[in-house]
Scaffold this motif. Structure first.
Motif, PDB file in Angstrom:
ATOM      1  N   SER A 197      56.582  49.078  46.690  1.00 45.53           N
ATOM      2  CA  SER A 197      56.689  50.513  46.907  1.00 45.53           C
ATOM      3  C   SER A 197      55.874  50.944  48.116  1.00 45.53           C
ATOM      4  O   SER A 197      55.093  50.193  48.669  1.00 45.53           O
ATOM      5  N   THR A 198      56.048  52.179  48.474  1.00 51.03           N
ATOM      6  CA  THR A 198      55.298  52.728  49.597  1.00 51.03           C
ATOM      7  C   THR A 198      53.994  53.354  49.118  1.00 51.03           C
ATOM      8  O   THR A 198      53.310  53.997  49.891  1.00 51.03           O
ATOM      9  N   SER A 199      53.659  53.145  47.848  1.00 46.57           N
ATOM     10  CA  SER A 199      52.413  53.690  47.311  1.00 46.57           C
ATOM     11  C   SER A 199      51.224  52.952  47.912  1.00 46.57           C
ATOM     12  O   SER A 199      51.368  52.043  48.720  1.00 46.57           O
ATOM     13  N   GLY A 200      50.049  53.308  47.470  1.00 48.56           N
ATOM     14  CA  GLY A 200      48.827  52.673  47.955  1.00 48.56           C
ATOM     15  C   GLY A 200      48.670  51.235  47.498  1.00 48.56           C
ATOM     16  O   GLY A 200      47.707  50.584  47.849  1.00 48.56           O
ATOM     17  N   PHE A 201      49.629  50.748  46.716  1.00 49.37           N
ATOM     18  CA  PHE A 201      49.544  49.387  46.197  1.00 49.37           C
ATOM     19  C   PHE A 201      50.482  48.423  46.914  1.00 49.37           C
ATOM     20  O   PHE A 201      50.690  47.309  46.454  1.00 49.37           O
ATOM     21  N   ALA A 202      51.032  48.823  48.023  1.00 53.45           N
ATOM     22  CA  ALA A 202      52.005  47.991  48.730  1.00 53.45           C
ATOM     23  C   ALA A 202      51.443  46.638  49.142  1.00 53.45           C
ATOM     24  O   ALA A 202      52.170  45.661  49.222  1.00 53.45           O
ATOM     25  N   ASN A 203      50.149  46.573  49.397  1.00 53.87           N
ATOM     26  CA  ASN A 203      49.522  45.319  49.826  1.00 53.87           C
ATOM     27  C   ASN A 203      48.638  44.718  48.735  1.00 53.87           C
ATOM     28  O   ASN A 203      47.716  43.949  49.025  1.00 53.87           O
ATOM     29  N   THR A 204      48.923  45.072  47.481  1.00 54.23           N
ATOM     30  CA  THR A 204      48.198  44.519  46.345  1.00 54.23           C
ATOM     31  C   THR A 204      49.055  43.447  45.696  1.00 54.23           C
ATOM     32  O   THR A 204      50.228  43.674  45.414  1.00 54.23           O
ATOM     33  N   PHE A 205      48.465  42.281  45.483  1.00 52.48           N
ATOM     34  CA  PHE A 205      49.205  41.141  44.965  1.00 52.48           C
ATOM     35  C   PHE A 205      48.492  40.510  43.785  1.00 52.48           C
ATOM     36  O   PHE A 205      47.272  40.498  43.724  1.00 52.48           O
ATOM     37  N   ASN A 206      49.273  39.981  42.859  1.00 51.88           N
ATOM     38  CA  ASN A 206      48.743  39.102  41.824  1.00 51.88           C
ATOM     39  C   ASN A 206      48.742  37.700  42.413  1.00 51.88           C
ATOM     40  O   ASN A 206      49.721  37.274  43.019  1.00 51.88           O
ATOM     41  N   GLN A 207      47.640  37.000  42.237  1.00 54.68           N
ATOM     42  CA  GLN A 207      47.524  35.639  42.748  1.00 54.68           C
ATOM     43  C   GLN A 207      47.175  34.705  41.597  1.00 54.68           C
ATOM     44  O   GLN A 207      46.286  35.010  40.804  1.00 54.68           O
ATOM     45  N   ILE A 208      47.869  33.572  41.537  1.00 55.22           N
ATOM     46  CA  ILE A 208      47.567  32.543  40.554  1.00 55.22           C
ATOM     47  C   ILE A 208      46.975  31.356  41.298  1.00 55.22           C
ATOM     48  O   ILE A 208      47.588  30.809  42.209  1.00 55.22           O
ATOM     49  N   TRP A 209      45.757  31.005  40.889  1.00 52.38           N
ATOM     50  CA  TRP A 209      45.030  29.881  41.467  1.00 52.38           C
ATOM     51  C   TRP A 209      44.856  28.824  40.385  1.00 52.38           C
ATOM     52  O   TRP A 209      44.616  29.159  39.223  1.00 52.38           O
ATOM     53  N   LEU A 229      39.931  25.265  43.875  1.00 50.66           N
ATOM     54  CA  LEU A 229      41.186  25.842  43.393  1.00 50.66           C
ATOM     55  C   LEU A 229      42.174  25.985  44.541  1.00 50.66           C
ATOM     56  O   LEU A 229      41.787  26.132  45.699  1.00 50.66           O
ATOM     57  N   LYS A 230      43.459  25.937  44.203  1.00 50.24           N
ATOM     58  CA  LYS A 230      44.531  26.083  45.192  1.00 50.24           C
ATOM     59  C   LYS A 230      45.419  27.251  44.791  1.00 50.24           C
ATOM     60  O   LYS A 230      45.729  27.448  43.605  1.00 50.24           O
ATOM     61  N   LEU A 231      45.869  28.031  45.777  1.00 45.36           N
ATOM     62  CA  LEU A 231      46.765  29.159  45.526  1.00 45.36           C
ATOM     63  C   LEU A 231      48.151  28.630  45.178  1.00 45.36           C
ATOM     64  O   LEU A 231      48.766  27.901  45.957  1.00 45.36           O
ATOM     65  N   LEU A 232      48.630  28.982  43.987  1.00 47.41           N
ATOM     66  CA  LEU A 232      49.966  28.552  43.548  1.00 47.41           C
ATOM     67  C   LEU A 232      51.019  29.610  43.800  1.00 47.41           C
ATOM     68  O   LEU A 232      52.155  29.296  44.125  1.00 47.41           O
ATOM     69  N   GLU A 233      50.629  30.872  43.593  1.00 51.30           N
ATOM     70  CA  GLU A 233      51.625  31.942  43.697  1.00 51.30           C
ATOM     71  C   GLU A 233      50.944  33.244  44.087  1.00 51.30           C
ATOM     72  O   GLU A 233      49.838  33.537  43.649  1.00 51.30           O
ATOM     73  N   LYS A 234      51.629  34.019  44.926  1.00 48.02           N
ATOM     74  CA  LYS A 234      51.149  35.326  45.356  1.00 48.02           C
ATOM     75  C   LYS A 234      52.353  36.256  45.364  1.00 48.02           C
ATOM     76  O   LYS A 234      53.301  36.020  46.108  1.00 48.02           O
TER      77      LYS A 234
END
Length: 65
Positions: free
Chosen positions: A48-60, A34-39
């Protein structure tokens, strides 16, 4: 991960703060062809500055042959 070799694509959520887990997920997906298409951030979370700042949806996706 034989099942990963059979799928056409996958959407996953990864928190980059967990470097070992993020790296393992990337390796498993790439080793399965699989190849990463989008992040990007979820529209609900944004950068945001919440605890999710470094959380990403990734499409492979599996490249067309």
């Amino acid at each position: 991960p034989e099942v990963l070799k059979q799928i056409k694509g996958i959407l996953i959520e990864i928190n980059d703060d967990f470097e070992e887990q993020a790296g393992l997920a990337k390796k498993l997906l790439e080793d399965s062809g699989l190849k990463l298409l989008e992040k990007r951030h979820s529209d609900m979370v944004g950068q945001s500055t919440s605890g999710f700042a470094n959380t990403f949806n990734q499409i492979w996706s599996r490249p067309s042959e």
